[in-house]
Design a protein around this motif. Structure first.
Motif, short mmCIF file in Angstrom:
data_model
loop_
_atom_site.label_atom_id
_atom_site.label_comp_id
_atom_site.label_asym_id
_atom_site.label_seq_id
_atom_site.Cartn_x
_atom_site.Cartn_y
_atom_site.Cartn_z
N GLN A 23 -11.43 0.61 -25.21
CA GLN A 23 -11.30 2.06 -25.11
C GLN A 23 -9.85 2.48 -24.97
N ASP B 234 -14.08 11.30 -28.24
CA ASP B 234 -13.97 10.21 -27.27
C ASP B 234 -12.52 9.80 -27.01
N ARG C 134 -18.08 12.72 -32.77
CA ARG C 134 -18.31 11.97 -31.53
C ARG C 134 -17.18 10.98 -31.27
N GLU C 135 -16.75 10.29 -32.31
CA GLU C 135 -15.65 9.32 -32.14
C GLU C 135 -14.33 10.04 -31.83
N TYR D 267 -8.14 2.00 -28.28
CA TYR D 267 -8.53 3.09 -29.19
C TYR D 267 -7.74 4.35 -28.87
N ASN D 268 -7.60 4.69 -27.59
CA ASN D 268 -6.86 5.89 -27.18
C ASN D 268 -5.40 5.81 -27.62
N ARG E 58 -8.81 9.91 -25.56
CA ARG E 58 -8.03 10.38 -24.42
C ARG E 58 -6.57 10.08 -24.74
#
Length: 499
Positions: A78, A221, A217-218, A81-82, A223
């Motif tokens: 996560q 998500d 949705r992706e 990804y951010n 931040r």
């Protein structure tokens, strides 16, 4: 589920979006070649050649980087990804604005008359939206959400195709009074005939925007995380991939940029250089049938290769994958090349496009070697030696530029096609040679080269043996195609059943 079955299953699902979807998109070629003269289609071909380069700059290797770092032990996926998405959000905004401001110089590169600057602005927006969608799509692949990935990709293609048909076919026909005259007031409200080929880009822009909505949705998500220190290893891994991608685009698309500049005026009687680009671009689209298979395979295989990297049997698995990939592509090469007359009846709607048909087998074989190279390149991605990919890509780029410079003035777009084939063959050969020294894999090289030699021989036979036009010719070509497929099945079928 066995490794082979799992990879085949994933490839089949991704194929729904990649092969089926892009086939629908490729089927727009008959629309373009029927509605646009070769010179007009040359605008589309030329601008999308630049898009290929710019798309690499907009994503700068972050997809492969995301896969590599996400599969490292202890990685917080996560957080990764951010960080990657924050970086892409900033860079995409800057690059999109910069490209829009450079619209006039970009148009001058294609020697287009003033008034087409809006095409460049639309392309800038397309590139920015697609760059933002790249990592969310990569995340779906990483999480094995192949069905969602395929559904969104397919929705993008269907909307793009639908808008193309609406603006390029339906609206002009309604205005001309051919049918549905009751829709004329509505068409006059939404359709501007002066946009012309610009509707190709507008349709693409609308589809790219719709794709971001489906990835909501992706995107929600994310931040925002912008700290330089954690980004340095990502950028260090990514920049060789970006350079490799740029070199790859030189090999793949530079011929359509160089062709109008290096082709002598009047080389093709009665046809401008921009029209020659349109002819070459339309015939190149037929060869992309090979690229569709490669792309579908790549979507499934890239995360698969990284996941298998720690398995002690991975070299044997990689060899097996390359073998069957090459054999399947060889059958496609024979099927399309031998029956190219039939394929051309579907794709090329105006006689002016048919004169470039002889480049199709050369480009199909070139794309086959590109797929082989992509399979072989797994060694430098798994060993974190991506700079070798950069070296190979730039070696191919140098060869591409040199051969185009030498061959275009003599052979026209056939020179570009031969340059593409020579480039991808050299890259595949060098990649295999280097891989044997750094990450040995027991590839059945001699056996595969023999099969490719047989495939080339079958194609040459179909082009050189004189057979009467019509059904005798079609029957002879069908017999050659089935004969090659049957030979592969007879010789290799037992091995496949054993595996």
């Amino acid at each position: 589920m066995s490794i082979a079955k799992r990879l085949a299953s994933q490839t089949a699902i991704y194929g729904v979006s990649s092969i089926v979807g892009r086939v629908l998109n490729t089927l727009l070629v008959p629309v373009y070649t029927g509605r646009f003269a070769a010179a007009q289609y040359g605008i589309v071909t030329g601008l999308y050649a630049y898009v290929s380069f710019l798309n690499v700059l907009f994503t700068y290797g972050m997809e492969t980087t995301y896969f590599r770092f996400a599969n490292r032990p202890g990685t917080d996926r996560q957080d990764l990804y951010n960080r990657v998405m924050t970086l892409l959000l900033i860079s995409s905004a800057v690059l999109t604005l910069g490209l829009a401001l450079l619209a006039r110089p970009l148009m001058s590169l294609l020697a287009l008359p003033p008034g087409h600057e809006r095409y460049a602005v639309w392309i800038a927006a397309i590139l920015g939206l697609d760059a933002l969608a790249a990592i969310p799509f990569a995340r779906l692949r990483l999480e094995n959400k192949a069905r969602k990935f395929a559904a969104i990709r397919l929705a993008n293609i269907l909307l793009n195709v639908g808008l193309n048909l609406f603006f390029i076919v339906l609206c002009p026909d309604v205005l001309a009074g051919k049918y549905l005259s009751g829709l004329r007031p509505l068409v006059e409200m939404v359709y501007d005939p002066t946009v012309g080929v610009g509707y190709v880009f507008l349709s693409n822009l609308a589809a790219s925007g719709f794709t971001l909505l489906l990835l909501g949705r992706e995107l929600l998500d994310i931040r925002l995380r912008l700290r330089l220190e954690p980004l340095r290893p990502l950028l260090k891994y990514a920049y060789p991939i970006m350079l490799m991608g740029l070199a790859g685009m030189v090999n793949e698309t530079l011929d359509r940029i160089l062709l109008p500049r290096w082709l002598p005026q009047g080389f093709y009687p009665g046809q401008s250089n921009l029209a020659a680009v349109g002819v070459y671009g339309a015939c190149y689209k037929i060869s992309i049938l090979m690229s569709l298979v490669i792309q579908a395979f790549r979507y499934a295989a890239e995360p698969f290769f990284f996941a298998q990297s720690t398995d002690k049997n991975s070299p044997r698995t990689f060899a097996l994958v390359l073998k069957w990939f090459t054999l399947c592509c060889a059958m496609l090469f024979v099927g399309v090349s031998v029956n190219v007359d039939l394929v051309a009846k579907v794709f090329l709607q105006r006689p002016e496009y048919l004169q470039g048909l002889r480049v199709v087998p050369v480009l199909l074989l070139a794309n086959l070697f590109l797929g082989v190279y992509w399979n072989l390149s797994v060694w430098f991605k798994l060993t974190d030696k991506t700079y070798y990919g950069t070296y190979l890509g730039f070696a191919g780029a140098v060869l591409t530029v040199a051969l185009n410079f030498l061959l275009i003035p003599v052979l026209g777009y056939m020179g570009s096609a031969l340059a593409t084939l020579a480039c991808y063959f050299m890259m595949a050969a060098l990649c295999w040679w280097l891989g044997e020294r750094h990450f040995p894999v027991p590839y059945p090289v001699t056996r595969l080269l023999l099969w490719l030699a047989v495939a080339v021989g079958v194609v040459a036979l179909s082009w050189l043996v004189p057979v009467a036009e019509g059904w005798p010719r079609y029957g002879f070509h069908a017999l050659l195609t089935l004969g090659f497929v049957g030979l592969v099945a007879a010789v290799e079928g037992r091995r496949l059943r054993t595996i």
